[in-house]
Write a protein that holds these residues in place. Structure first.
Motif, PDB file in Angstrom:
ATOM      1  N   SER A  12       0.831  -1.203   0.000  1.00  0.00           N
ATOM      2  CA  SER A  12       0.000   0.000   0.000  1.00  0.00           C
ATOM      3  C   SER A  12       0.873   1.265   0.000  1.00  0.00           C
ATOM      4  CB  SER A  12      -0.922  -0.007   1.213  1.00  0.00           C
ATOM      5  OG  SER A  12      -1.663   1.177   1.280  1.00  0.00           O
ATOM      6  N   ARG A  13       1.910   1.281   0.816  1.00  0.00           N
ATOM      7  CA  ARG A  13       2.827   2.430   0.854  1.00  0.00           C
ATOM      8  C   ARG A  13       3.530   2.599  -0.484  1.00  0.00           C
ATOM      9  NH1 ARG A  13       5.696   1.346   6.617  1.00  0.00           N
ATOM     10  NH2 ARG A  13       3.989   2.019   7.952  1.00  0.00           N
ATOM     11  N   LEU A  14       3.984   1.488  -1.048  1.00  0.00           N
ATOM     12  CA  LEU A  14       4.664   1.538  -2.346  1.00  0.00           C
ATOM     13  C   LEU A  14       3.746   2.140  -3.400  1.00  0.00           C
ATOM     14  CD1 LEU A  14       6.946   0.813  -4.351  1.00  0.00           C
ATOM     15  CD2 LEU A  14       5.913  -1.441  -4.531  1.00  0.00           C
ATOM     16  N   LEU A  15       2.503   1.713  -3.439  1.00  0.00           N
ATOM     17  CA  LEU A  15       1.569   2.237  -4.437  1.00  0.00           C
ATOM     18  C   LEU A  15       1.313   3.727  -4.241  1.00  0.00           C
ATOM     19  CD1 LEU A  15      -0.958  -0.727  -4.669  1.00  0.00           C
ATOM     20  CD2 LEU A  15       0.759  -0.043  -6.356  1.00  0.00           C
ATOM     21  N   ASP A  16       1.221   4.183  -2.991  1.00  0.00           N
ATOM     22  CA  ASP A  16       1.044   5.617  -2.730  1.00  0.00           C
ATOM     23  C   ASP A  16       2.236   6.417  -3.244  1.00  0.00           C
ATOM     24  OD1 ASP A  16      -1.405   5.192  -1.542  1.00  0.00           O
ATOM     25  OD2 ASP A  16      -0.618   5.268   0.513  1.00  0.00           O
ATOM     26  N   ILE A  17       3.439   5.902  -3.010  1.00  0.00           N
ATOM     27  CA  ILE A  17       4.648   6.597  -3.459  1.00  0.00           C
ATOM     28  C   ILE A  17       4.724   6.606  -4.982  1.00  0.00           C
ATOM     29  CG2 ILE A  17       7.178   6.439  -3.500  1.00  0.00           C
ATOM     30  CD1 ILE A  17       6.927   5.517  -0.525  1.00  0.00           C
ATOM     31  N   VAL A  18       4.438   5.473  -5.594  1.00  0.00           N
ATOM     32  CA  VAL A  18       4.471   5.389  -7.058  1.00  0.00           C
ATOM     33  C   VAL A  18       3.470   6.360  -7.671  1.00  0.00           C
ATOM     34  CG1 VAL A  18       3.921   3.874  -9.009  1.00  0.00           C
ATOM     35  CG2 VAL A  18       5.397   3.061  -7.162  1.00  0.00           C
ATOM     36  N   ARG A  19       2.277   6.439  -7.114  1.00  0.00           N
ATOM     37  CA  ARG A  19       1.268   7.376  -7.626  1.00  0.00           C
ATOM     38  C   ARG A  19       1.776   8.810  -7.582  1.00  0.00           C
ATOM     39  NH1 ARG A  19      -2.359   4.203  -4.323  1.00  0.00           N
ATOM     40  NH2 ARG A  19      -3.380   2.713  -5.666  1.00  0.00           N
ATOM     41  N   SER A  20       2.520   9.152  -6.532  1.00  0.00           N
ATOM     42  CA  SER A  20       3.009  10.528  -6.415  1.00  0.00           C
ATOM     43  C   SER A  20       4.130  10.831  -7.408  1.00  0.00           C
ATOM     44  CB  SER A  20       3.484  10.806  -4.991  1.00  0.00           C
ATOM     45  OG  SER A  20       4.691  10.141  -4.724  1.00  0.00           O
ATOM     46  N   LEU A  21       4.801   9.801  -7.933  1.00  0.00           N
ATOM     47  CA  LEU A  21       5.911  10.011  -8.864  1.00  0.00           C
ATOM     48  C   LEU A  21       5.492   9.961 -10.325  1.00  0.00           C
ATOM     49  CD1 LEU A  21       8.612   7.885  -7.036  1.00  0.00           C
ATOM     50  CD2 LEU A  21       8.529  10.380  -7.197  1.00  0.00           C
ATOM     51  N   ILE A  22       4.313   9.468 -10.591  1.00  0.00           N
ATOM     52  CA  ILE A  22       3.844   9.386 -11.972  1.00  0.00           C
ATOM     53  C   ILE A  22       3.357  10.758 -12.405  1.00  0.00           C
ATOM     54  CG2 ILE A  22       2.129   8.373 -13.516  1.00  0.00           C
ATOM     55  CD1 ILE A  22       2.313   5.843 -11.802  1.00  0.00           C
TER      56      ILE A  22
END
Length: 111
Positions: free
Chosen positions: A21-31
């Motif tokens: 879940s944390r990884l997906l939140d971070i990835v969303r912020s970098l896209i």
């Protein structure tokens, strides 16, 4: 054949779900929309209960960076700095890479 297919190092289910879940939140912020002069986010991997490696490709330096971060400390300020060409180009932060997916390691686990 007992034991086939079992991963002896697999994390507990709750820990794995939290890390994902944390990884997906971070990835969303970098896209974002690609800008030719900015490092391009190309991937990520969970490396521990509270750590991950983010991969960026530098268009100016023809180099791939593996950036180690603590997921619990990956806030907007740190994530914003990662898409800055000057930040990743700072050679004082670089370590030789033992990862076949990147040329340089940047350890931001103390950030």
């Amino acid at each position: 054949m007992s034991g086939m297919g079992q991963d002896v190092n697999s994390p507990e289910r709750g820990i794995e779900q939290t890390a994902t879940s944390r990884l997906l939140d971070i990835v969303r912020s970098l896209i974002t929309t690609h800008v030719p002069w900015k490092p391009l986010f190309i991937g990520a991997v969970i490396t521990g209960d509270d750590s991950m490696r983010l991969y960026f490709r530098s268009p100016e330096r023809d180099r791939t960076y593996g950036v180690d971060v603590l997921t619990s400390h990956a806030g907007p300020g740190m994530l914003g700095s990662l898409v800055s060409p000057a930040f990743l180009a700072n050679e004082h932060l670089h370590r030789p890479s033992d990862d076949p997916h990147c040329d340089v390691i940047v350890d931001l686990t103390d950030y």
